[in-house]
Design an enzyme around this catalytic site. Sequence first.
Site, mmCIF file in Angstrom:
data_model
loop_
_atom_site.group_PDB
_atom_site.id
_atom_site.type_symbol
_atom_site.label_atom_id
_atom_site.label_comp_id
_atom_site.label_asym_id
_atom_site.label_seq_id
_atom_site.Cartn_x
_atom_site.Cartn_y
_atom_site.Cartn_z
ATOM 1 N N LYS A 279 12.497 -8.097 4.033
ATOM 2 C CA LYS A 279 11.504 -8.578 5.003
ATOM 3 C C LYS A 279 10.940 -9.926 4.540
ATOM 4 O O LYS A 279 10.731 -10.828 5.337
ATOM 5 C CB LYS A 279 10.370 -7.546 5.158
ATOM 6 C CG LYS A 279 10.814 -6.306 5.926
ATOM 7 C CD LYS A 279 9.806 -5.179 5.889
ATOM 8 C CE LYS A 279 10.376 -3.919 6.504
ATOM 9 N NZ LYS A 279 9.560 -2.725 6.359
ATOM 10 N N GLN B 298 4.454 -0.175 3.750
ATOM 11 C CA GLN B 298 5.813 0.387 3.736
ATOM 12 C C GLN B 298 5.755 1.915 3.617
ATOM 13 O O GLN B 298 5.069 2.460 2.765
ATOM 14 C CB GLN B 298 6.611 -0.226 2.562
ATOM 15 C CG GLN B 298 8.062 0.183 2.501
ATOM 16 C CD GLN B 298 8.895 -0.315 3.685
ATOM 17 O OE1 GLN B 298 8.626 -1.356 4.267
ATOM 18 N NE2 GLN B 298 9.914 0.447 4.069
ATOM 19 N N ASP C 279 3.442 -2.998 12.596
ATOM 20 C CA ASP C 279 4.408 -1.923 12.861
ATOM 21 C C ASP C 279 4.204 -1.229 14.210
ATOM 22 O O ASP C 279 5.023 -0.398 14.590
ATOM 23 C CB ASP C 279 4.260 -0.833 11.779
ATOM 24 C CG ASP C 279 5.170 -1.074 10.591
ATOM 25 O OD1 ASP C 279 6.319 -1.496 10.804
ATOM 26 O OD2 ASP C 279 4.733 -0.826 9.461
HETATM 27 N N1 GUN Z 1 9.992 2.647 6.405
HETATM 28 C C1 GUN Z 1 11.156 2.753 7.081
HETATM 29 N N2 GUN Z 1 11.095 2.020 8.216
HETATM 30 C C2 GUN Z 1 9.882 1.462 8.265
HETATM 31 C C3 GUN Z 1 9.222 0.594 9.198
HETATM 32 O O1 GUN Z 1 9.752 0.197 10.237
HETATM 33 N N3 GUN Z 1 7.953 0.253 8.865
HETATM 34 C C4 GUN Z 1 7.340 0.689 7.742
HETATM 35 N N4 GUN Z 1 6.085 0.301 7.508
HETATM 36 N N5 GUN Z 1 7.919 1.476 6.861
HETATM 37 C C5 GUN Z 1 9.186 1.857 7.124
#
Ligand code: GUN
Length: 298
Positions: free
Chosen positions: A48, A92, A115
């Site tokens: 990311k 995350q 998110d």
């Molecule tokens: N863990 C797996 N996919 C995601 C996501 O799209 N966002 C977040 N915050 N954690 C994740």
Amino acid sequence: MILLDGKKLSEKILAQLKKQVSQLQKKPVLAMILVGDDPASAIYVRRKKIFCEEVGIISKTLKLPARTSEKKLLAIIDKLNKDKNVTAIMVQLPLSGHMSKNKIIEAINPRKDADCLHPANYGKFAQVDENYSVVAPATPFGIIKLLEEYKIKIEGKHAVVVGRSNIVGKPAAQLLLSRGATVTICHRHTKNLAAFTRQADILVVAVGKRNLIRGNMMKKGVVVIDVGMNRFGKKIFGDVDFPSVSKKASFISPVPGGVGPTTIAILLWNTVQLAHLDSRLDSVNPRRTSRLAKRAKK
Ligand code: GUN
């Protein structure tokens, strides 16, 4: 069989975002919180960060030890909420069991929720109208973008979603439904899974089990979206058995290179939307505008 190239689509989205970011007066700042040392989560956050750099988004990774208390994490989120320089926040997932995921997500200011997990955003998205929410759930929205990119019709199709998570299964079903698909959601308690998957025109699999879905569980011509990310040895596999499924499918999203890159692209798309919102709020908040003007004069 045609591969749904998520990498190519994500590059296209990133190029659009880069242009938008270059036109913003204030650069978006995404704060990413990573708790503990789960290797997969660390890799996702690093990816990311790389994508952010490509677009011109400033990213800050806050790495916290696994033993971090819920109270401490809530205090960190509160600080980020109040930090005028931070325009977006992402925690995350998964979080370890000693924390309440709901409490953590609800602590994030919805105006900084990259998110679209906060109930205020998710509620608008799911209940009111998906366009009413500034942000969208990243993986499901990326799936829709991928289908649109390849001009795959959704309306009138039978979409079968395997997996009922808040982050993928449920919102993916919602988006397919609002685009006119007839949607079936299957999950761990579904009896005779193959009886449902065989009906699918569009099959979305988001469970996290390698080889859960095989070619004999689907009809010919199905569009397969594989959301699984299963590490096996040094390789990553999806939830579908690629060799047998690719013989049946008309389109299939590969793992890696399918929904992974589009998910990150949409997360950054959300981040840019939130930065636009922030700049609009700046312009309508005279106190804040005058403060910023004073700061700019200094
Ligand atoms: N863990 C797996 N996919 C995601 C996501 O799209 N966002 C977040 N915050 N954690 C994740």
